[in-house]
Design a protein around this motif. Structure first.
Motif, PDB file in Angstrom:
ATOM      1  N   GLY A 284      11.251   9.549   0.916  1.00 40.29           N
ATOM      2  CA  GLY A 284      11.995  10.768   1.195  1.00 40.29           C
ATOM      3  C   GLY A 284      11.063  11.911   1.552  1.00 40.29           C
ATOM      4  O   GLY A 284      11.366  12.731   2.421  1.00 40.29           O
ATOM      5  N   ALA A 285       9.904  11.966   0.892  1.00 43.43           N
ATOM      6  CA  ALA A 285       8.915  12.996   1.207  1.00 43.43           C
ATOM      7  C   ALA A 285       8.345  12.806   2.606  1.00 43.43           C
ATOM      8  O   ALA A 285       8.049  13.784   3.303  1.00 43.43           O
ATOM      9  CB  ALA A 285       7.801  12.989   0.165  1.00 43.43           C
ATOM     10  N   PHE A 286       8.188  11.551   3.031  1.00 46.90           N
ATOM     11  CA  PHE A 286       7.738  11.295   4.397  1.00 46.90           C
ATOM     12  C   PHE A 286       8.745  11.849   5.399  1.00 46.90           C
ATOM     13  O   PHE A 286       8.369  12.510   6.375  1.00 46.90           O
ATOM     14  CB  PHE A 286       7.542   9.790   4.614  1.00 46.90           C
ATOM     15  N   LEU A 287      10.032  11.605   5.163  1.00 47.38           N
ATOM     16  CA  LEU A 287      11.067  12.139   6.053  1.00 47.38           C
ATOM     17  C   LEU A 287      11.073  13.660   6.015  1.00 47.38           C
ATOM     18  O   LEU A 287      11.187  14.313   7.062  1.00 47.38           O
ATOM     19  CB  LEU A 287      12.441  11.579   5.674  1.00 47.38           C
TER      20      LEU A 287
ATOM     21  N   ALA B  67      14.415  -2.320   3.497  1.00 48.67           N
ATOM     22  CA  ALA B  67      15.127  -1.907   4.716  1.00 48.67           C
ATOM     23  C   ALA B  67      15.512  -0.434   4.663  1.00 48.67           C
ATOM     24  O   ALA B  67      15.422   0.273   5.673  1.00 48.67           O
ATOM     25  CB  ALA B  67      16.371  -2.772   4.900  1.00 48.67           C
ATOM     26  N   ILE B  68      15.935   0.039   3.512  1.00 48.14           N
ATOM     27  CA  ILE B  68      16.290   1.461   3.374  1.00 48.14           C
ATOM     28  C   ILE B  68      15.065   2.336   3.598  1.00 48.14           C
ATOM     29  O   ILE B  68      15.113   3.340   4.311  1.00 48.14           O
ATOM     30  CB  ILE B  68      16.917   1.725   1.986  1.00 48.14           C
ATOM     31  N   ARG B  69      13.956   1.954   3.016  1.00 49.16           N
ATOM     32  CA  ARG B  69      12.735   2.738   3.168  1.00 49.16           C
ATOM     33  C   ARG B  69      12.211   2.690   4.598  1.00 49.16           C
ATOM     34  O   ARG B  69      11.708   3.682   5.118  1.00 49.16           O
ATOM     35  CB  ARG B  69      11.684   2.242   2.184  1.00 49.16           C
ATOM     36  N   ALA B  70      12.334   1.556   5.251  1.00 50.42           N
ATOM     37  CA  ALA B  70      11.936   1.465   6.657  1.00 50.42           C
ATOM     38  C   ALA B  70      12.826   2.353   7.523  1.00 50.42           C
ATOM     39  O   ALA B  70      12.345   2.989   8.469  1.00 50.42           O
ATOM     40  CB  ALA B  70      12.008   0.017   7.129  1.00 50.42           C
ATOM     41  N   LEU B  71      14.114   2.424   7.199  1.00 45.06           N
ATOM     42  CA  LEU B  71      15.029   3.284   7.951  1.00 45.06           C
ATOM     43  C   LEU B  71      14.675   4.761   7.765  1.00 45.06           C
ATOM     44  O   LEU B  71      14.752   5.543   8.719  1.00 45.06           O
ATOM     45  CB  LEU B  71      16.472   3.017   7.524  1.00 45.06           C
TER      46      LEU B  71
ATOM     47  N   VAL C 146      22.868   5.529   1.043  1.00 47.04           N
ATOM     48  CA  VAL C 146      23.038   6.256  -0.218  1.00 47.04           C
ATOM     49  C   VAL C 146      23.927   5.454  -1.157  1.00 47.04           C
ATOM     50  O   VAL C 146      23.664   5.347  -2.358  1.00 47.04           O
ATOM     51  CB  VAL C 146      23.617   7.666   0.043  1.00 47.04           C
ATOM     52  N   PHE C 147      24.970   4.844  -0.603  1.00 48.58           N
ATOM     53  CA  PHE C 147      25.912   4.105  -1.435  1.00 48.58           C
ATOM     54  C   PHE C 147      25.367   2.759  -1.889  1.00 48.58           C
ATOM     55  O   PHE C 147      25.923   2.151  -2.803  1.00 48.58           O
ATOM     56  CB  PHE C 147      27.240   3.931  -0.705  1.00 48.58           C
ATOM     57  N   LEU C 148      24.310   2.272  -1.263  1.00 53.10           N
ATOM     58  CA  LEU C 148      23.663   1.067  -1.763  1.00 53.10           C
ATOM     59  C   LEU C 148      22.867   1.344  -3.030  1.00 53.10           C
ATOM     60  O   LEU C 148      22.658   0.456  -3.850  1.00 53.10           O
ATOM     61  CB  LEU C 148      22.738   0.470  -0.704  1.00 53.10           C
ATOM     62  N   LEU C 149      22.412   2.579  -3.182  1.00 55.10           N
ATOM     63  CA  LEU C 149      21.572   2.939  -4.320  1.00 55.10           C
ATOM     64  C   LEU C 149      22.325   3.669  -5.425  1.00 55.10           C
ATOM     65  O   LEU C 149      21.939   3.586  -6.583  1.00 55.10           O
ATOM     66  CB  LEU C 149      20.401   3.804  -3.843  1.00 55.10           C
ATOM     67  N   GLU C 150      23.359   4.398  -5.092  1.00 50.56           N
ATOM     68  CA  GLU C 150      24.051   5.246  -6.061  1.00 50.56           C
ATOM     69  C   GLU C 150      25.523   5.320  -5.694  1.00 50.56           C
ATOM     70  O   GLU C 150      25.856   5.542  -4.527  1.00 50.56           O
ATOM     71  CB  GLU C 150      23.424   6.644  -6.039  1.00 50.56           C
TER      72      GLU C 150
ATOM     73  N   ASP D 244       7.332  -5.074  -2.841  1.00 58.93           N
ATOM     74  CA  ASP D 244       7.702  -5.779  -4.061  1.00 58.93           C
ATOM     75  C   ASP D 244       9.082  -5.390  -4.603  1.00 58.93           C
ATOM     76  O   ASP D 244       9.453  -5.809  -5.675  1.00 58.93           O
ATOM     77  CB  ASP D 244       6.648  -5.536  -5.135  1.00 58.93           C
ATOM     78  N   GLU D 245       9.846  -4.628  -3.877  1.00 59.80           N
ATOM     79  CA  GLU D 245      11.116  -4.111  -4.375  1.00 59.80           C
ATOM     80  C   GLU D 245      12.335  -4.910  -3.945  1.00 59.80           C
ATOM     81  O   GLU D 245      13.413  -4.689  -4.441  1.00 59.80           O
ATOM     82  CB  GLU D 245      11.306  -2.654  -3.918  1.00 59.80           C
ATOM     83  N   GLY D 246      12.216  -5.780  -2.982  1.00 60.79           N
ATOM     84  CA  GLY D 246      13.365  -6.519  -2.477  1.00 60.79           C
ATOM     85  C   GLY D 246      13.705  -6.088  -1.064  1.00 60.79           C
ATOM     86  O   GLY D 246      13.281  -5.026  -0.587  1.00 60.79           O
TER      87      GLY D 246
END
Length: 159
Positions: free
Chosen positions: A36-39, A86-90, A121-125, A79-81
């Protein structure tokens, strides 16, 4: 020149950058700080570029940010799955696309990347705050999308 091939207005770039910043902040709170900080960093750089009137990023600058983003992904995110990866790459790709945004078509691509980030967002929370944020973000992204084909520089949020 068609409506989508013309240069993006600074108001549209700032609007979509602000919306991506909100999504980046939300990902900082529900995921790790890094992506998020990168974005948020890419939004800050693009905001400074728009405010100073610099239109195009240098190739080496984009390459530096791309290398940094994918190094973060390779070093911290493997190592997170697959879903989290995919979320972080997006998040990284949305930031990189924002840095190279020049035309109205790029703004449209960023809006659709924003829609995907709302879905992540809905995948995480799945709390109430997520639903309120998701509804507000879909509404705001739709407003930017409907304005991106117009020739004016202002966004009329009520329309």
């Amino acid at each position: 020149m068609t409506a989508v091939s013309r240069p993006a207005s600074p108001g549209l770039v700032m609007a979509v950058g602000g919306l991506l910043a909100v999504l980046g902040l939300f990902h900082v709170f529900i995921d790790t700080l890094t992506y998020g900080a990168f974005l948020l960093a890419t939004v800050a750089v693009k905001t400074l570029r728009v405010l100073t009137g610099t239109r195009k990023e240098k190739r080496w600058f984009l390459l530096l940010f791309a290398t940094l983003g994918f190094a973060l992904l390779a070093l911290l995110g493997l190592d997170e799955g697959y879903n989290t990866l995919a979320i972080r790459a997006l998040l990284i790709l949305a930031g990189l696309k924002l840095l190279e945004t020049e035309s109205a078509r790029d703004v449209i691509v960023l809006v659709f990347l924003g829609f995907f980030l709302v879905a992540t967002v809905f995948l995480l929370e799945q709390g109430i705050a997520s639903w309120v944020l998701g509804f507000a973000m879909v509404w705001a992204l739709s407003a930017v999308l409907s304005t991106s084909g117009l020739t004016g520089d202002e966004i009329n949020w009520r329309e």
